[in-house]
Design an enzyme around this catalytic site. Structure first.
Site, mmCIF file in Angstrom:
data_model
loop_
_atom_site.group_PDB
_atom_site.id
_atom_site.type_symbol
_atom_site.label_atom_id
_atom_site.label_comp_id
_atom_site.label_asym_id
_atom_site.label_seq_id
_atom_site.Cartn_x
_atom_site.Cartn_y
_atom_site.Cartn_z
ATOM 1 N NE ARG A 191 -2.600 2.890 2.836
ATOM 2 C CZ ARG A 191 -2.303 3.606 3.893
ATOM 3 N NH1 ARG A 191 -1.693 3.059 4.925
ATOM 4 N NH2 ARG A 191 -2.582 4.885 3.939
ATOM 5 C CG HIS A 233 -0.379 9.213 3.385
ATOM 6 N ND1 HIS A 233 -0.466 7.860 3.664
ATOM 7 C CD2 HIS A 233 0.005 9.792 4.538
ATOM 8 C CE1 HIS A 233 -0.139 7.643 4.927
ATOM 9 N NE2 HIS A 233 0.164 8.812 5.480
ATOM 10 C CD GLU A 244 -3.533 8.007 9.863
ATOM 11 O OE1 GLU A 244 -3.249 6.966 10.471
ATOM 12 O OE2 GLU A 244 -2.856 9.062 9.943
ATOM 13 C CE1 TYR A 294 1.201 2.918 13.789
ATOM 14 C CE2 TYR A 294 -0.691 4.272 13.244
ATOM 15 C CZ TYR A 294 0.463 3.625 12.863
ATOM 16 O OH TYR A 294 0.879 3.690 11.566
#
Length: 452
Positions: free
Chosen positions: A86, A130, A175, A300
Site C-alpha cells: 500500500r 496521504h 486518515e 496504534y
C-alpha cells in the site's frame, strides 16, 4: 468482549483463507526527490521550512530517497513474502500545480514503481491522498474551499486513467481526521491553521472529495475495489471528571466518526452535525455516502482527552496513565483496544476490514555487529496480531494486515527521530538494514500461509 455471529471459517493459524499480508508507506515520507523532474512543493514542503515546526529542522527533501532507490525497496518487500504494498501517489509530482499541466515524468515514476511491484508478485494498493496537497492549491484556499472536491476528482481521474489497467485496489484518502484536525484546528500538521470555520469546511469538503473520488474510480477502473483509510482509536478521558468526559466524547466525534459516519451511514455524528450544517448543500450527503468495498483501519493505541477551554473545540490531547504499557516513544500499548475496535467496526459499518497501518515507533540503532535488534517492536506486533486473531475468532471481518512501515521514514512533526520501519535507514548514506522485526514478520507470514 462481544461475539458477532457468524464468523468466517478460519485456518489453523486463526486467519481467514486468503488473508492478505502487506506493508504501507506514503509518498512524502519516503520518496524525497522534492524538486526532481518537475515536482513542485506540497504543503509539507512549506511546513518543513517554517521555523520550529519540525523536530531538528528536518525536511522530506531526501527522506529515504525512494524516488531513486525504489528497486531496492521492492526487493525488500519481495524478501518479506508480501501479498500487498500500500503506497500513495504524490499529487504535486503528477500535477505540480494541483490542476492543469500534467507532469509526464512524475507519472512515469509511478508506472515504474507499479510495474516493479507487480513483477515481484505483489499487489499494488494505491492511496490517492496521504496529506501532501500541492501548495498551489493551498494558495487557492485548500480544503476549506469547496472547489477542492472538484480538484481532487480531476486528480483522481488522471491517476485512474494512467494506472487503472494495473491497479485494482484504490483508497481515496488516508486518515481524514488526522490531516483535517491537525491541519485546521490544532497546529500539529500542514497547513497549520487553527480556525473553527476552516476546520468545519475542510471536514465537509474532504468528505465530498471522497464521494466524488469513489465515483471517478468506479467509472474509470473496470473491476475496481474501492475503499478509504480511517484512523480509529478509542478515546478515553484523562481524568474521571465530567469536563474530561465531555472532551473525550467531542474528540471521539471528530477523530473517529466525522468521516466514516457520513461516508458509510449517511449522516454526521450528532455532536458536530449542527456545526457542519451551514456548509452542507442539497445533494451533498448523497454524494458523500457512496458504496465502498472495504474499510481501511489505521490503529496504534488508545488516545486520551482532557478539557481545555482555550482550545478551538474545548478539548486537547491528554496523557495516558503513568502505569500504562508504552512504546519507546511513549505511545500506549493496548492490544485489547485494537481487538475491540475491530469487532466494533464490523458491527457498525459492516464492511470487510483491512488493517492498513499498525506498528510501533522506536529509537532503533544499528549495533556493533551491524544488526538492529528491535525486540520491543516484535513484542508489540505479537501482542497486536494476537489481539487481531481474538477479534477474528469473535466474528470481526478482518481480511488483511499491513505493517507501518516498510522503512524508517520522515514522521511528520517528529522528523526522523521516531523510527517505525521493519528496515532501518541510515539517512546520511541511505543504507538499508533489515531489523529483527523484518525477519519476524517474514517468518510469521510464511507460517500463516503454511497453515492454510
Amino acid at each position: 468482549m462481544t461475539t458477532i455471529a457468524p464468523s468466517r471459517p478460519l485456518t489453523a493459524a486463526g486467519y481467514p483463507r486468503g488473508f492478505k499480508w502487506g506493508v504501507s508507506t506514503s509518498s512524502y515520507q519516503i520518496e524525497g526527490g522534492h524538486d526532481a523532474d518537475g515536482r513542485l512543493p506540497s504543503i509539507w514542503d512549506t511546513r518543513c521550512r517554517m521555523q520550529g515546526k519540525i523536530a531538528n529542522g528536518d525536511t522530506g527533501d531526501v527522506a529515504c530517497d525512494h524516488y531513486h532507490r525504489y528497486p531496492e525497496d521492492i526487493a525488500l518487500m519481495k524478501g518479506l513474502g508480501l501479498d500487498v504494498y500500500r503506497f500513495s501517489v504524490a499529487w504535486p509530482r503528477v500535477l505540480p500545480k494541483g490542476k492543469g499541466r500534467v507532469n509526464q515524468k512524475g507519472l512515469d515514476f509511478y508506472d515504474r514503481l507499479i510495474d516493479g511491484v507487480l513483477e515481484a508478485g505483489i499487489e499494488p494498493w494505491l492511496c490517492l491522498y496521504h496529506w501532501d496537497l500541492p501548495q498551489a492549491l493551498d494558495d487557492l484556499g485548500g480544503w476549506p474551499a469547496r472547489d477542492s472536491a472538484g480538484w481532487f476528482a480531476d486528480y483522481a481521474a488522471l491517476c485512474c486513467q494512467r494506472y487503472g489497467d494495473r491497479v485494482k485496489h484504490w483508497a481515496t484518502f488516508n486518515e481524514f481526521a488526522v490531516f483535517t484536525l491537525f491541519g485546521y484546528c490544532i497546529d500539529w500538521s500542514a497547513p497549520g491553521i487553527t480556525d473553527r470555520e476552516a476546520h468545519l469546511k475542510a471536514i465537509h469538503h474532504v468528505n465530498l472529495a471522497h464521494g466524488m473520488g469513489v465515483d471517478v474510480i468506479r467509472d474509470l477502473v473496470p473491476g475496481a475495489v474501492v475503499g478509504a483509510v480511517h484512523n480509529r482509536q478509542v478515546v478515553w478521558p484523562e481524568k474521571d471528571t465530567d469536563a474530561d468526559r465531555r472532551a473525550a466524547a467531542l474528540l471521539d466525534a471528530h477523530w473517529n466518526k466525522a468521516f466514516p459516519d457520513p461516508q458509510l451511514l449517511g449522516h454526521y455524528p450528532d455532536l458536530i452535525a449542527e456545526s457542519i450544517a451551514p456548509y452542507v448543500k442539497a445533494g451533498d450527503m448523497a454524494q458523500i455516502c457512496r458504496r465502498t468495498d472495504w474499510f481501511g483501519l489505521n490503529h496504534y493505541g488508545p488516545i486520551f482527552a482532557k478539557d481545555d477551554p482555550n482550545a478551538t473545540w474545548g478539548f486537547h490531547w491528554g496523557a495516558a496513565p503513568d502505569d500504562a504499557d508504552k512504546s519507546d516513544i511513549g505511545w500506549p500499548i493496548w492490544p485489547a483496544a485494537f481487538r475491540d475496535e475491530l469487532i466494533g467496526l464490523t458491527k457498525t459499518y459492516k464492511l470487510p476490514i483491512y488493517v492498513t497501518e499498525n506498528g510501533m515507533g522506536g529509537n532503533d540503532k544499528v549495533d556493533d555487529k551491524g544488526e538492529v535488534n528491535d525486540a520491543t517492536r516484535i513484542r508489540y506486533l505479537t501482542l497486536y496480531t494476537d489481539a487481531m486473531k481474538e477479534a477474528i475468532a469473535a466474528g470481526a471481518d478482518v481480511r488483511g494486515y499491513y505493517v507501518w512501515s516498510l522503512l524508517d521514514n520522515f514522521e511528520w512533526g517528529t522528523g526522523y527521530q521516531n523510527r517505525f520501519g521493519l528496515v532501518h535507514v541510515d539517512y546520511e548514506t541511505q543504507k538499508r538494514t533489515a531489523k529483527a522485526s523484518y525477519a519476524w514478520y517474514r517468518d510469521y507470514i510464511k507460517a500463516a500461509r503454511a497453515a492454510e
